[in-house]
Design a protein around this motif. Structure first.
Motif, PDB file in Angstrom:
ATOM      1  N   LEU A  17      -2.833  -2.897 -12.155  1.00 40.86           N
ATOM      2  CA  LEU A  17      -3.763  -2.565 -10.908  1.00 40.86           C
ATOM      3  C   LEU A  17      -3.018  -3.520  -9.373  1.00 40.86           C
ATOM      4  O   LEU A  17      -2.112  -2.891  -8.801  1.00 40.86           O
ATOM      5  CB  LEU A  17      -4.831  -1.596 -10.697  1.00 40.86           C
ATOM      6  N   GLU A  18      -2.666  -4.421  -9.518  1.00 36.18           N
ATOM      7  CA  GLU A  18      -2.162  -5.611  -9.294  1.00 36.18           C
ATOM      8  C   GLU A  18      -0.804  -5.351  -8.587  1.00 36.18           C
ATOM      9  O   GLU A  18      -0.228  -5.573  -7.378  1.00 36.18           O
ATOM     10  CB  GLU A  18      -2.415  -7.038  -9.397  1.00 36.18           C
ATOM     11  N   VAL A  19       0.245  -4.869 -10.149  1.00 35.39           N
ATOM     12  CA  VAL A  19       1.427  -4.575  -9.665  1.00 35.39           C
ATOM     13  C   VAL A  19       1.671  -3.269  -9.029  1.00 35.39           C
ATOM     14  O   VAL A  19       2.464  -3.442  -7.654  1.00 35.39           O
ATOM     15  CB  VAL A  19       2.002  -4.203 -10.928  1.00 35.39           C
ATOM     16  N   MET A  20       0.481  -2.322  -9.175  1.00 31.44           N
ATOM     17  CA  MET A  20       0.900  -1.439  -7.713  1.00 31.44           C
ATOM     18  C   MET A  20       0.557  -1.387  -6.916  1.00 31.44           C
ATOM     19  O   MET A  20       1.009  -1.278  -5.550  1.00 31.44           O
ATOM     20  CB  MET A  20      -0.397  -0.254  -9.126  1.00 31.44           C
ATOM     21  N   VAL A  21      -0.422  -2.274  -6.509  1.00 32.61           N
ATOM     22  CA  VAL A  21      -1.126  -2.627  -5.147  1.00 32.61           C
ATOM     23  C   VAL A  21       0.232  -3.579  -4.443  1.00 32.61           C
ATOM     24  O   VAL A  21       0.442  -2.994  -3.265  1.00 32.61           O
ATOM     25  CB  VAL A  21      -2.121  -2.975  -4.564  1.00 32.61           C
ATOM     26  N   GLY A  22       0.406  -4.689  -5.476  1.00 33.28           N
ATOM     27  CA  GLY A  22       1.806  -5.208  -4.096  1.00 33.28           C
ATOM     28  C   GLY A  22       2.447  -4.606  -4.070  1.00 33.28           C
ATOM     29  O   GLY A  22       3.570  -5.112  -3.131  1.00 33.28           O
ATOM     30  N   LYS A  23       3.105  -3.415  -4.720  1.00 31.08           N
ATOM     31  CA  LYS A  23       4.032  -3.348  -4.993  1.00 31.08           C
ATOM     32  C   LYS A  23       3.993  -1.791  -3.812  1.00 31.08           C
ATOM     33  O   LYS A  23       5.175  -1.395  -2.679  1.00 31.08           O
ATOM     34  CB  LYS A  23       4.693  -1.993  -6.220  1.00 31.08           C
ATOM     35  N   ILE A  24       3.499  -1.352  -3.322  1.00 28.41           N
ATOM     36  CA  ILE A  24       2.766  -0.542  -2.658  1.00 28.41           C
ATOM     37  C   ILE A  24       3.059  -1.064  -0.967  1.00 28.41           C
ATOM     38  O   ILE A  24       2.991  -0.336  -0.084  1.00 28.41           O
ATOM     39  CB  ILE A  24       1.830   0.621  -3.107  1.00 28.41           C
ATOM     40  N   LEU A  25       1.880  -1.838  -0.925  1.00 20.99           N
ATOM     41  CA  LEU A  25       2.023  -2.956   0.255  1.00 20.99           C
ATOM     42  C   LEU A  25       3.067  -2.611   1.462  1.00 20.99           C
ATOM     43  O   LEU A  25       2.728  -2.322   2.733  1.00 20.99           O
ATOM     44  CB  LEU A  25       1.324  -4.067   0.486  1.00 20.99           C
ATOM     45  N   PRO A  26       4.052  -3.050   0.832  1.00 23.56           N
ATOM     46  CA  PRO A  26       5.021  -3.119   2.207  1.00 23.56           C
ATOM     47  C   PRO A  26       5.658  -1.708   2.682  1.00 23.56           C
ATOM     48  O   PRO A  26       5.654  -2.215   3.302  1.00 23.56           O
ATOM     49  CB  PRO A  26       6.096  -3.580   1.055  1.00 23.56           C
ATOM     50  N   TYR A  27       5.170  -0.688   1.329  1.00 22.97           N
ATOM     51  CA  TYR A  27       5.921   0.217   1.878  1.00 22.97           C
ATOM     52  C   TYR A  27       4.642   1.174   2.646  1.00 22.97           C
ATOM     53  O   TYR A  27       4.957   2.081   3.803  1.00 22.97           O
ATOM     54  CB  TYR A  27       5.964   1.314   0.655  1.00 22.97           C
ATOM     55  N   ILE A  28       3.367   0.959   2.707  1.00 20.80           N
ATOM     56  CA  ILE A  28       2.297   0.995   3.638  1.00 20.80           C
ATOM     57  C   ILE A  28       2.755   0.158   5.513  1.00 20.80           C
ATOM     58  O   ILE A  28       2.922   1.505   5.839  1.00 20.80           O
ATOM     59  CB  ILE A  28       1.027   1.133   3.595  1.00 20.80           C
ATOM     60  N   VAL A  29       2.673  -1.209   5.146  1.00 16.04           N
ATOM     61  CA  VAL A  29       3.787  -1.158   6.451  1.00 16.04           C
ATOM     62  C   VAL A  29       4.730  -0.642   7.407  1.00 16.04           C
ATOM     63  O   VAL A  29       4.213  -0.593   8.441  1.00 16.04           O
ATOM     64  CB  VAL A  29       3.944  -2.479   5.823  1.00 16.04           C
ATOM     65  N   LEU A  30       5.690  -0.168   6.026  1.00 10.63           N
ATOM     66  CA  LEU A  30       6.783   0.152   6.598  1.00 10.63           C
ATOM     67  C   LEU A  30       6.546   1.985   6.741  1.00 10.63           C
ATOM     68  O   LEU A  30       6.645   2.107   7.778  1.00 10.63           O
ATOM     69  CB  LEU A  30       7.608   0.457   5.564  1.00 10.63           C
ATOM     70  N   GLY A  31       5.621   2.578   6.955  1.00 14.05           N
ATOM     71  CA  GLY A  31       4.836   3.553   6.937  1.00 14.05           C
ATOM     72  C   GLY A  31       3.972   3.921   8.457  1.00 14.05           C
ATOM     73  O   GLY A  31       4.889   4.633   9.005  1.00 14.05           O
ATOM     74  N   TYR A  32       3.986   2.933   8.957  1.00 16.49           N
ATOM     75  CA  TYR A  32       3.245   2.336   9.768  1.00 16.49           C
ATOM     76  C   TYR A  32       4.253   2.160  10.864  1.00 16.49           C
ATOM     77  O   TYR A  32       4.301   2.783  12.120  1.00 16.49           O
ATOM     78  CB  TYR A  32       1.435   1.630  10.029  1.00 16.49           C
ATOM     79  N   VAL A  33       5.206   1.448  10.839  1.00 16.80           N
ATOM     80  CA  VAL A  33       6.240   0.952  11.660  1.00 16.80           C
ATOM     81  C   VAL A  33       7.279   2.652  11.988  1.00 16.80           C
ATOM     82  O   VAL A  33       7.235   2.931  13.012  1.00 16.80           O
ATOM     83  CB  VAL A  33       7.301   0.186  11.028  1.00 16.80           C
ATOM     84  N   GLN A  34       7.111   3.307  10.513  1.00 17.96           N
ATOM     85  CA  GLN A  34       8.264   4.701  10.884  1.00 17.96           C
ATOM     86  C   GLN A  34       7.079   5.373  11.903  1.00 17.96           C
ATOM     87  O   GLN A  34       7.595   6.028  13.054  1.00 17.96           O
ATOM     88  CB  GLN A  34       8.659   5.564   9.871  1.00 17.96           C
ATOM     89  N   LEU A  35       5.462   5.767  11.686  1.00 21.00           N
ATOM     90  CA  LEU A  35       4.801   6.176  12.529  1.00 21.00           C
ATOM     91  C   LEU A  35       4.893   5.900  13.737  1.00 21.00           C
ATOM     92  O   LEU A  35       4.556   6.209  14.858  1.00 21.00           O
ATOM     93  CB  LEU A  35       3.180   5.850  12.240  1.00 21.00           C
ATOM     94  N   GLY A  36       5.008   4.442  14.004  1.00 22.36           N
ATOM     95  CA  GLY A  36       4.727   4.251  15.403  1.00 22.36           C
ATOM     96  C   GLY A  36       6.244   4.321  16.326  1.00 22.36           C
ATOM     97  O   GLY A  36       5.845   4.524  17.322  1.00 22.36           O
ATOM     98  N   VAL A  37       7.564   4.544  15.573  1.00 19.68           N
ATOM     99  CA  VAL A  37       8.552   4.855  16.155  1.00 19.68           C
ATOM    100  C   VAL A  37       8.513   6.520  16.635  1.00 19.68           C
ATOM    101  O   VAL A  37       8.683   6.982  17.530  1.00 19.68           O
ATOM    102  CB  VAL A  37       9.844   4.813  15.448  1.00 19.68           C
TER     103      VAL A  37
END
Length: 395
Positions: free
Chosen positions: A243-263
């Motif tokens: 579960l820690e691996v999943m969360v750790g790998k997913i979090l950077p892409y969530i940040v990226l997704g919000y950057v895309q959303l802002g654009v």
């Protein structure tokens, strides 16, 4: 010297070798065969640019025979499916706002009497225009329907009340709703998109399609990249839990997704003047749930694929139905029932309704719950599968 000459035998040998390699790579071969079949099925059977049977609510404030004839004509046209008869216009407006119906038709009091007198009473047609392509043909059909609906009622001495039977060129626009020479008048009210601009539908929908493509694809490459670089063994040797691996790998892409959303939102406001009628905070929260659902799918693909190419292929098989069956490119209500059932299982379908509801209608959380819980259920199922697959990878 003979070895330098072009040899058909050597070409044939290389050809046979490549065919054997292609057949061994089953995912690539399946994609080469499966994608055309999938496209044929979707475009041939599921896609319909002329949706009919659109859910309609009718408020009848006149119980006369001509009002009944008008309602019957609406149903017989094939474009309108009467599924609600609210007691008041206010109740009907709530159905349109919640997305339960596409059209609200209000027949005024004394409709039959005013038609007989030749007063040309107005009939309100309130339409959910967040997706103009879903209602344009139905609105165009109203002009012909208005001229024919009461033809059997306006006979004999009543014939002058229905004289004309056709719209004049200056009044033939369905947008204006004018109906000179007709026994009554259509008054079209395009809600949430008065000018019928397609960008009001496309730009909010792009948020979902772009996030689906990037979240699933980038996460799908996460685990396969570890294997190809040989760093998976180092990751498995650490005391990090699945579960820690999943969360750790997913979090950077969530940040990226919000950057895309802002654009996208910045471009929507500055370039396309897309309104934001609802809560921006609520939109961010809904997008977070949507991104997690897609990231769980991508993580599952990464545990199933043996290399990055297979992960990309799996991503394409998920993205193509999502884009075609969600209502982004083609009207959702124009699809057959089986295609709608598949679309309802995809998170993009519900997210499109959510983002359009917030941005164009100003919907609140209570109105979005019917679309939120399917995304949460999808997230739970996809996340559980991803976690189970990752545990198998550890073993």
């Amino acid at each position: 010297m003979t070895g330098r000459r072009f040899s058909l035998a050597r070409v044939l040998a290389i050809f046979i070798k490549e065919v054997q390699q292609m057949l061994r790579d089953r995912p690539t071969f399946a994609m080469a065969v499966g994608v055309p079949i999938l496209q044929l099925l979707l475009f041939g059977y599921a896609i319909n640019t002329d949706p009919k049977g659109l859910p309609t609510a009718v408020v009848t404030q006149d119980g006369g025979p001509m009002a009944r004839s008008l309602v019957a004509a609406l149903e017989q046209s094939g474009y309108f499916r009467i599924q609600a008869r609210p007691a008041s216009e206010r109740e009907g407006d709530a159905l349109v706002e919640d997305g339960e119906v596409q059209f609200l038709i209000v027949i005024p009091p004394d409709f039959s009497r005013r038609v007989v007198r030749g007063e040309q009473p107005p009939v309100l047609v309130s339409v959910d225009a967040t997706d103009p392509s879903a209602s344009s043909n139905a609105l165009a059909a109203l002009a012909q329907l208005g001229a024919q609906a009461l033809r059997r009622d306006l006979v004999g001495p009543l014939m002058p009340a229905g004289a004309g039977g056709a719209l004049s060129p200056s009044n033939a626009s369905a947008a204006s709703g004018a109906s000179a020479g007709m026994p009554f008048e259509w008054r079209i009210h395009r809600r949430y998109n008065p000018e019928g601009l397609s960008r009001y539908n496309i730009v909010p929908g792009l948020i979902g399609t772009i996030l689906t493509m990037t979240m699933v694809m980038l996460t799908g490459l996460a685990m396969t990249r570890e294997r190809e670089r040989g760093t998976m063994e180092n990751l498995l040797a650490t005391p990090v839990r699945p579960l820690e691996v999943m969360v750790g790998k997913i979090l950077p892409y969530i940040v990226l997704g919000y950057v895309q959303l802002g654009v996208i939102l910045l471009a929507a406001a500055l370039l396309f003047q897309i309104p934001m009628a609802g809560s921006f905070t609520l939109l961010l929260a809904m997008i977070g749930v949507f991104m997690l659902a897609n990231l769980a799918v991508g993580f599952t693909f990464s545990t199933l694929a043996k290399n990055q190419l297979q992960a990309l292929q799996a991503t394409f098989f998920f993205f193509l139905p999502s884009m075609l069956l969600s209502g982004f490119m083609f009207p959702f209500r124009g699809m057959p029932r089986w295609a709608q059932m598949i679309g309802e299982a995809l998170p993009l379908t519900h997210f499109l309704r959510i983002v359009r509801g917030i941005m164009l209608k100003g919907n609140g959380l209570q109105q979005l719950v019917p679309e939120l819980w399917p995304m949460l259920l999808f997230l739970l199922i996809a996340g559980t599968i991803a976690l189970m697959r990752y545990r198998q990878t550890l073993d």
